[in-house]
Design a protein around this motif. Sequence first.
Motif, PDB file in Angstrom:
ATOM      1  N   VAL A 117     -18.346 -54.184  -7.066  1.00  0.00           N
ATOM      2  CA  VAL A 117     -17.324 -53.803  -6.231  1.00  0.00           C
ATOM      3  C   VAL A 117     -15.863 -55.152  -6.018  1.00  0.00           C
ATOM      4  O   VAL A 117     -14.734 -55.257  -6.580  1.00  0.00           O
ATOM      5  CB  VAL A 117     -17.506 -54.472  -4.741  1.00  0.00           C
ATOM      6  N   ASN A 165     -28.544 -53.622  -4.477  1.00  0.00           N
ATOM      7  CA  ASN A 165     -27.356 -54.312  -3.605  1.00  0.00           C
ATOM      8  C   ASN A 165     -26.877 -55.471  -4.105  1.00  0.00           C
ATOM      9  O   ASN A 165     -25.474 -54.909  -4.038  1.00  0.00           O
ATOM     10  CB  ASN A 165     -27.918 -54.338  -2.483  1.00  0.00           C
ATOM     11  N   VAL A 194     -23.534 -53.459  -6.974  1.00  0.00           N
ATOM     12  CA  VAL A 194     -23.349 -53.099  -5.852  1.00  0.00           C
ATOM     13  C   VAL A 194     -21.756 -53.980  -5.651  1.00  0.00           C
ATOM     14  O   VAL A 194     -20.952 -53.941  -6.062  1.00  0.00           O
ATOM     15  CB  VAL A 194     -24.017 -52.090  -4.916  1.00  0.00           C
ATOM     16  N   GLU A 195     -22.384 -55.028  -5.250  1.00  0.00           N
ATOM     17  CA  GLU A 195     -21.537 -56.850  -4.642  1.00  0.00           C
ATOM     18  C   GLU A 195     -20.932 -56.368  -5.492  1.00  0.00           C
ATOM     19  O   GLU A 195     -19.752 -56.762  -5.626  1.00  0.00           O
ATOM     20  CB  GLU A 195     -22.066 -57.424  -4.403  1.00  0.00           C
ATOM     21  N   ARG A 228     -18.538 -49.294  -2.316  1.00  0.00           N
ATOM     22  CA  ARG A 228     -19.370 -49.322  -2.300  1.00  0.00           C
ATOM     23  C   ARG A 228     -20.533 -48.128  -2.552  1.00  0.00           C
ATOM     24  O   ARG A 228     -21.596 -48.485  -3.595  1.00  0.00           O
ATOM     25  CB  ARG A 228     -20.716 -50.513  -1.676  1.00  0.00           C
TER      26      ARG A 228
END
Length: 289
Positions: free
Chosen positions: A197, A190, A193-194, A174
């Motif tokens: 990933v 965020n 990023v999620e 992350r």
Amino acid sequence: MEDNHYLIRPLLHPSTTNAAVTPPLDDRVHHNLMNPISSNSGIIFRLSLVAFIGIVSIWANHEASKGYSVTIVNDSGQTFAGKRFHLFYVSNDEATRVVVKASKIIENFLYPNYDNIIPTRKEVKHIVLKLSDRNLTDNYAVYPKTDHEFVLTISPSIMGGANFRYDTVLAMQRGVARMWLWDGPTNLINGIVEYMVINNLGGSSAASSCADRAEPPQSATACWKNEDSRVVAEFLNNCERRRAGFIRRLNQAMKNGWDDGKLDGALGQPVQSLCTSNNESLRYNFSSV
């Protein structure tokens, strides 16, 4: 064979029996000389193999991290977290491998054929991965130190968990994903990023079904402003399905600052309609659980 050899010599005088069972001097010398040579050859082969594997590993890491360097810092020292971090991630170079691999995957996703789009590529020259000496509010944090140098800090609280190995790698991934993104609204970043990933770095498959558990937003216009990164990731996934390369284009647009219109530009249509349908889908899934 030796027994048969002795049997074909029945006419030998008894006094010569001991001489008969004793190998010739030349044979013994040859045997004694060959034993250490054979042993040394085996040792040399094994050492050469280990050295070869090490060289290949170093070369692979160098090629993967070409253009930037990686430094590992353990600020937790001789604490339990510090010792565990050193054992599992520093002594065997595992931390460097995780960072290099994640960085290569994320960089290729956000900047494919980056040689042709250098103006929009975020420059990274040095990555410092640091285990902090104090607990963070989140498992990781990323901040720029100097131009093109970024510090990825890991919270030592991770090291005490039952799944510390998974959680530590996830925090590194992350952090690396965040590092390669240009700045934008926190909740949107965020969510990106999620998404990366889950879809690029092989994150938890449970997170990919976020729509089944994340509470839907109340506002029809807040799908990318939701505080739950799973909800934002699901919205971004719908945008990618609607127009492939959405996240890549959005990240490139964020290089020059932020305004909500960048979402429409990256999607190629007003994001409002997709946001509304995404929220309706989330409400349906949530009510069905």
